[in-house]
Design an enzyme around this catalytic site. Structure first.
Site, short mmCIF file in Angstrom:
data_model
loop_
_atom_site.label_atom_id
_atom_site.label_comp_id
_atom_site.label_asym_id
_atom_site.label_seq_id
_atom_site.Cartn_x
_atom_site.Cartn_y
_atom_site.Cartn_z
CE LYS A 168 14.00 11.74 9.73
NZ LYS A 168 15.28 11.60 9.06
CG ASP B 28 16.45 13.80 5.87
OD1 ASP B 28 15.58 14.77 6.30
OD2 ASP B 28 16.12 12.66 5.25
CB ILE C 70 5.90 10.29 6.39
CG1 ILE C 70 6.57 9.67 7.59
CG2 ILE C 70 5.39 11.71 6.91
CD1 ILE C 70 7.72 8.51 7.54
CB SER D 151 -3.37 18.28 3.61
OG SER D 151 -2.24 18.55 2.37
#
Lengths: 308, 308
Positions: free
Chosen positions: B91, B169, B14, B36
């Site tokens: 989200k 989801d 994403i 990350s």
């Protein structure tokens, strides 16, 4: 000031044992009517089968106390607010979080008071516990709420149905105290819910919360406790241990133990009167939000079937 | 004005597909770093294994976008806010409602912006749908979100674990649109969740909501849809039918159909920049609250085991 004319809606055990005596004991209120399709209220008080009936045919009332099960509370509260009445909600304030938010926004619009009551917050030891903790640093806390469901909820099938809270029905009282006395907000990290094979709601739960400073709050809920019952909150601080026991009634600090008189419902009605006089609402959903989070995030385990 | 120096935390699909292009396409931002332990970001952008490492050793940043799974988002957000950074949350904004409330209160205290993003609210048809509905009376609505989980979430075991939302989801995207376009608040009345025998999260759900004027909103979520997929919201009003399809991209009104360009993530970043410049937060938890209410109140049914 004229007393606030209040109607009781839902004349069950909690209304008779707690609400009516608390209203009668507080000169800020006068009991104007009772509403129930099932049970009459006290002699001499006008009685109606429904809230609609009261509104159409009854005496004027300024406020209602909703003592019905949470599943039907929204419609009653919305109707009362639409008529400009102030609303006292028994705990839990609704069947869902979103309906309570909708009621709060409606109350603000019409300028009425909405009060989501949490009676355990008015247990004798709670206010002094909150004051003591406000000046301490919390290192950790334990909530131990273990009782015998057969004694406290005999044959109450609805409490085990979807939407019934199971062991969170008493557990939400513990959470209403903990969210009130602990100085920092806390939130769920892990939860295990134990669900009897023949029921929909948990009979036990083991939850770990964490506060915003990283302190761990462990909650142990169990409805299978026979023998001595436990309703204890124990908080370890930089200044020693605080223990609230008997559901908040008894407070033990490093300096000793305080026993004070139970003032839960008189305390709630004093607060309700203050909110009405001040034109304010108090619809804190933090305890119900933590329960919803437990259902949302919890790991479910099936355990032995439960028979009353 | 100097651009807002932003770091991306969590460099998964994403982040690469949506966040980085949206940031690069908005002159209000400059991508200052990526974080990350697993994946590097774009060539030439400083990269760090952890947010702590970035804070200690990296360039100054004004904001972070958290693109990690929700389970680890709280700690990252709390750390960023403690350093006065603005925070963009993918989200759902957290694993629980209470943690999002705690973050919001923290953001207000430190004067930083917290943005709980709902990308579907920026789908092309959503803003015009909201504007059109604002002037109509809603009679009823249907939300139909049926997709093939094997296509969209292949092998994603975590989504089925406790705390994974299962079919909610994608369903929470529908709820983020519905709570945004429908003119009145709504709340859950009944819910049935279908849970595969070998999983913890629902594969399908059937929910009835009601708005504060009594209109019914029915939601049909299913992850077992093969063939054509449905992401539709259909609203019946006093002025005819509105249909949002393809997840909000295509809007059909009684006057015809509008196809507009997808602007979801560019829209989110434009909003984030506005919030930061205006010193405000936007942490609307209404979609996640409705999901929590479904887990709290829903009737659970065990259905056929699901194997990827």
């Amino acid at each position: 000031m004229d007393p606030i004319r209040i109607a009781i809606v839902g004349v069950g055990k909690i209304a008779r044992d707690q609400h009516i005596p608390a209203i009668n004991g507080n000169s800020a209120f006068s009991l104007a009517a009772t509403v129930s399709p099932h049970h009459h209220g006290p002699e001499g008080i006008p009685h109606f089968a429904s809230l609609e009936d009261l509104i159409e045919n009854g005496p004027a009332v300024d406020a209602v106390a909703l003592c019905t099960p949470p599943q039907v509370r929204y419609d009653l509260a919305a109707l009362a607010l639409a008529k400009g009445m102030h609303v006292f909600l028994e705990k839990p304030p609704g069947a869902t979080l979103a309906e309570v938010a909708a009621l709060e926004s409606r109350a603000n619009k019409v300028g009425a008071t909405l009060f989501a009551s949490w009676h355990s917050r008015f247990a004798a030891g709670v206010a002094p516990a909150r004051a003591w903790l406000a000046e301490r640093t919390v290192k950790s806390a334990k909530i131990i709420w273990r009782e015998d469901v057969r004694v406290w909820h005999p044959g109450q099938a609805w409490i085990w149905e979807p939407g019934g809270l199971g062991v969170f029905d008493p557990g939400i009282n513990a959470l209403s105290i903990a969210t009130h006395i602990l100085p920092r907000p806390f939130f769920l990290r892990t939860a295990t819910l134990e669900i009897p094979a023949n029921r929909a709601a948990p009979i036990a739960a083991d939850i770990e919360f964490r506060d915003t400073a990283g302190a761990t709050i462990h909650m142990d809920l169990d409805w299978r406790q026979t023998g001595p019952q436990s309703w204890d909150i124990i908080v370890e601080t930089d200044a020693g241990t605080l223990k609230l026991s008997q559901g908040g009634a008894v407070l033990t600090l490093p300096t000793g133990t305080e026993h004070n008189e139970d003032m839960e419902y008189p305390g709630l009605y004093a607060r309700f009167a203050n909110l009405i006089r001040g034109g304010r609402s108090d619809a804190d959903i933090a305890p119900l939000r933590l329960v919803a989070d437990a259902f949302l995030r919890g790991n479910r385990q099936t355990v032995e079937a439960f028979h009353d």
